[in-house]
Design a protein around this motif. Structure first.
Motif, PDB file in Angstrom:
ATOM      1  N   LEU A 119      14.849 -23.996 -15.734  1.00  0.00           N
ATOM      2  CA  LEU A 119      15.079 -22.724 -15.054  1.00  0.00           C
ATOM      3  C   LEU A 119      16.166 -22.810 -13.987  1.00  0.00           C
ATOM      4  O   LEU A 119      16.518 -21.809 -13.383  1.00  0.00           O
ATOM      5  CB  LEU A 119      13.770 -22.233 -14.420  1.00  0.00           C
ATOM      6  N   ARG A 120      16.632 -24.020 -13.728  1.00  0.00           N
ATOM      7  CA  ARG A 120      17.647 -24.272 -12.702  1.00  0.00           C
ATOM      8  C   ARG A 120      17.201 -23.819 -11.314  1.00  0.00           C
ATOM      9  O   ARG A 120      17.981 -23.303 -10.527  1.00  0.00           O
ATOM     10  CB  ARG A 120      18.968 -23.637 -13.095  1.00  0.00           C
ATOM     11  N   VAL A 121      15.906 -23.996 -11.062  1.00  0.00           N
ATOM     12  CA  VAL A 121      15.326 -23.684  -9.759  1.00  0.00           C
ATOM     13  C   VAL A 121      15.266 -24.980  -8.974  1.00  0.00           C
ATOM     14  O   VAL A 121      14.682 -25.960  -9.432  1.00  0.00           O
ATOM     15  CB  VAL A 121      13.893 -23.111  -9.918  1.00  0.00           C
ATOM     16  N   HIS A 122      15.902 -24.998  -7.799  1.00  0.00           N
ATOM     17  CA  HIS A 122      15.829 -26.205  -6.966  1.00  0.00           C
ATOM     18  C   HIS A 122      14.392 -26.395  -6.515  1.00  0.00           C
ATOM     19  O   HIS A 122      13.791 -25.493  -5.935  1.00  0.00           O
ATOM     20  CB  HIS A 122      16.748 -26.103  -5.753  1.00  0.00           C
ATOM     21  N   ALA A 123      13.850 -27.541  -6.803  1.00  0.00           N
ATOM     22  CA  ALA A 123      12.452 -27.798  -6.476  1.00  0.00           C
ATOM     23  C   ALA A 123      12.340 -28.907  -5.442  1.00  0.00           C
ATOM     24  O   ALA A 123      12.471 -30.074  -5.761  1.00  0.00           O
ATOM     25  CB  ALA A 123      11.685 -28.186  -7.740  1.00  0.00           C
ATOM     26  N   ALA A 124      12.159 -28.518  -4.205  1.00  0.00           N
ATOM     27  CA  ALA A 124      11.833 -29.497  -3.179  1.00  0.00           C
ATOM     28  C   ALA A 124      10.325 -29.643  -3.225  1.00  0.00           C
ATOM     29  O   ALA A 124       9.596 -28.664  -3.298  1.00  0.00           O
ATOM     30  CB  ALA A 124      12.273 -29.007  -1.808  1.00  0.00           C
ATOM     31  N   ALA A 125       9.854 -30.845  -3.226  1.00  0.00           N
ATOM     32  CA  ALA A 125       8.418 -31.080  -3.358  1.00  0.00           C
ATOM     33  C   ALA A 125       7.798 -31.327  -1.996  1.00  0.00           C
ATOM     34  O   ALA A 125       8.255 -32.169  -1.232  1.00  0.00           O
ATOM     35  CB  ALA A 125       8.172 -32.274  -4.267  1.00  0.00           C
ATOM     36  N   ILE A 126       6.783 -30.572  -1.705  1.00  0.00           N
ATOM     37  CA  ILE A 126       6.001 -30.795  -0.496  1.00  0.00           C
ATOM     38  C   ILE A 126       4.622 -31.200  -0.982  1.00  0.00           C
ATOM     39  O   ILE A 126       3.938 -30.433  -1.641  1.00  0.00           O
ATOM     40  CB  ILE A 126       5.936 -29.536   0.376  1.00  0.00           C
ATOM     41  N   VAL A 127       4.253 -32.429  -0.703  1.00  0.00           N
ATOM     42  CA  VAL A 127       3.043 -32.994  -1.269  1.00  0.00           C
ATOM     43  C   VAL A 127       1.906 -32.932  -0.259  1.00  0.00           C
ATOM     44  O   VAL A 127       2.052 -33.319   0.887  1.00  0.00           O
ATOM     45  CB  VAL A 127       3.289 -34.450  -1.707  1.00  0.00           C
ATOM     46  N   CYS A 128       0.788 -32.457  -0.724  1.00  0.00           N
ATOM     47  CA  CYS A 128      -0.385 -32.305   0.113  1.00  0.00           C
ATOM     48  C   CYS A 128      -1.489 -33.222  -0.402  1.00  0.00           C
ATOM     49  O   CYS A 128      -1.880 -33.141  -1.561  1.00  0.00           O
ATOM     50  CB  CYS A 128      -0.849 -30.848   0.055  1.00  0.00           C
ATOM     51  N   ARG A 129      -1.967 -34.096   0.444  1.00  0.00           N
ATOM     52  CA  ARG A 129      -3.067 -34.982   0.064  1.00  0.00           C
ATOM     53  C   ARG A 129      -4.329 -34.483   0.747  1.00  0.00           C
ATOM     54  O   ARG A 129      -4.507 -34.633   1.951  1.00  0.00           O
ATOM     55  CB  ARG A 129      -2.776 -36.408   0.494  1.00  0.00           C
ATOM     56  N   ILE A 130      -5.209 -33.901  -0.054  1.00  0.00           N
ATOM     57  CA  ILE A 130      -6.456 -33.395   0.507  1.00  0.00           C
ATOM     58  C   ILE A 130      -7.600 -34.359   0.247  1.00  0.00           C
ATOM     59  O   ILE A 130      -8.407 -34.636   1.110  1.00  0.00           O
ATOM     60  CB  ILE A 130      -6.774 -32.001  -0.063  1.00  0.00           C
ATOM     61  N   PHE A 131      -7.654 -34.895  -0.963  1.00  0.00           N
ATOM     62  CA  PHE A 131      -8.744 -35.792  -1.326  1.00  0.00           C
ATOM     63  C   PHE A 131      -8.251 -37.232  -1.360  1.00  0.00           C
ATOM     64  O   PHE A 131      -7.141 -37.487  -1.803  1.00  0.00           O
ATOM     65  CB  PHE A 131      -9.305 -35.414  -2.701  1.00  0.00           C
ATOM     66  N   PRO A 132      -9.082 -38.182  -0.923  1.00  0.00           N
ATOM     67  CA  PRO A 132      -8.686 -39.599  -1.026  1.00  0.00           C
ATOM     68  C   PRO A 132      -8.475 -39.967  -2.497  1.00  0.00           C
ATOM     69  O   PRO A 132      -9.285 -39.634  -3.344  1.00  0.00           O
ATOM     70  CB  PRO A 132      -9.887 -40.352  -0.456  1.00  0.00           C
ATOM     71  N   ASP A 133      -7.364 -40.597  -2.779  1.00  0.00           N
ATOM     72  CA  ASP A 133      -7.037 -40.933  -4.156  1.00  0.00           C
ATOM     73  C   ASP A 133      -6.162 -42.182  -4.147  1.00  0.00           C
ATOM     74  O   ASP A 133      -5.109 -42.198  -3.510  1.00  0.00           O
ATOM     75  CB  ASP A 133      -6.296 -39.752  -4.794  1.00  0.00           C
ATOM     76  N   SER A 134      -6.580 -43.204  -4.857  1.00  0.00           N
ATOM     77  CA  SER A 134      -5.831 -44.459  -4.865  1.00  0.00           C
ATOM     78  C   SER A 134      -4.477 -44.324  -5.550  1.00  0.00           C
ATOM     79  O   SER A 134      -3.599 -45.155  -5.365  1.00  0.00           O
ATOM     80  CB  SER A 134      -6.654 -45.557  -5.548  1.00  0.00           C
TER      81      SER A 134
END
Length: 105
Positions: free
Chosen positions: A18-33
């Motif tokens: 789609l040629r959409v610039h995707a900046a990723a903002i990552v959210c860690r809610i649950f503990p995950d290895s």
């Protein structure tokens, strides 16, 4: 569980197809290895400067803190994976001017 992969694929293909610039903002809610590996994968694909971690103090209630944080970064679209635990609270209402892209799981 695949949520990190689904989010990655969504951002990856939004940019490629789609040629959409995707900046990723990552959210860690649950503990995950697997979380550090997910962050690393995003950083390799999108660049370190485009992968931001939401500070733990912003996550949680009230949601207004999260929206303020995202508005400050001029975020226009929020892609979220949402479970169906409760219909009333499953899909958060985002602020005016910000679009929500919901992946129901």
């Amino acid at each position: 569980r695949g949520t990190g992969r689904a989010t990655f694929d969504y951002a990856d293909y939004a940019e490629k197809l789609l040629r959409v610039h995707a900046a990723a903002i990552v959210c860690r809610i649950f503990p995950d290895s697997t979380f550090p590996g997910i962050v690393h994968r995003f950083q390799q694909r999108f660049g370190r400067g485009n992968v931001l971690l939401i500070p733990p103090a912003v996550i949680g209630k009230p949601k207004s803190r999260l929206w303020e944080f995202l508005e400050h970064l001029n975020v226009s679209h929020v892609y979220m994976l949402v479970g169906a635990a409760s219909r009333e609270s499953a899909v958060p209402v985002v602020p005016a001017g910000m679009r929500s892209l919901v992946h129901a799981v």
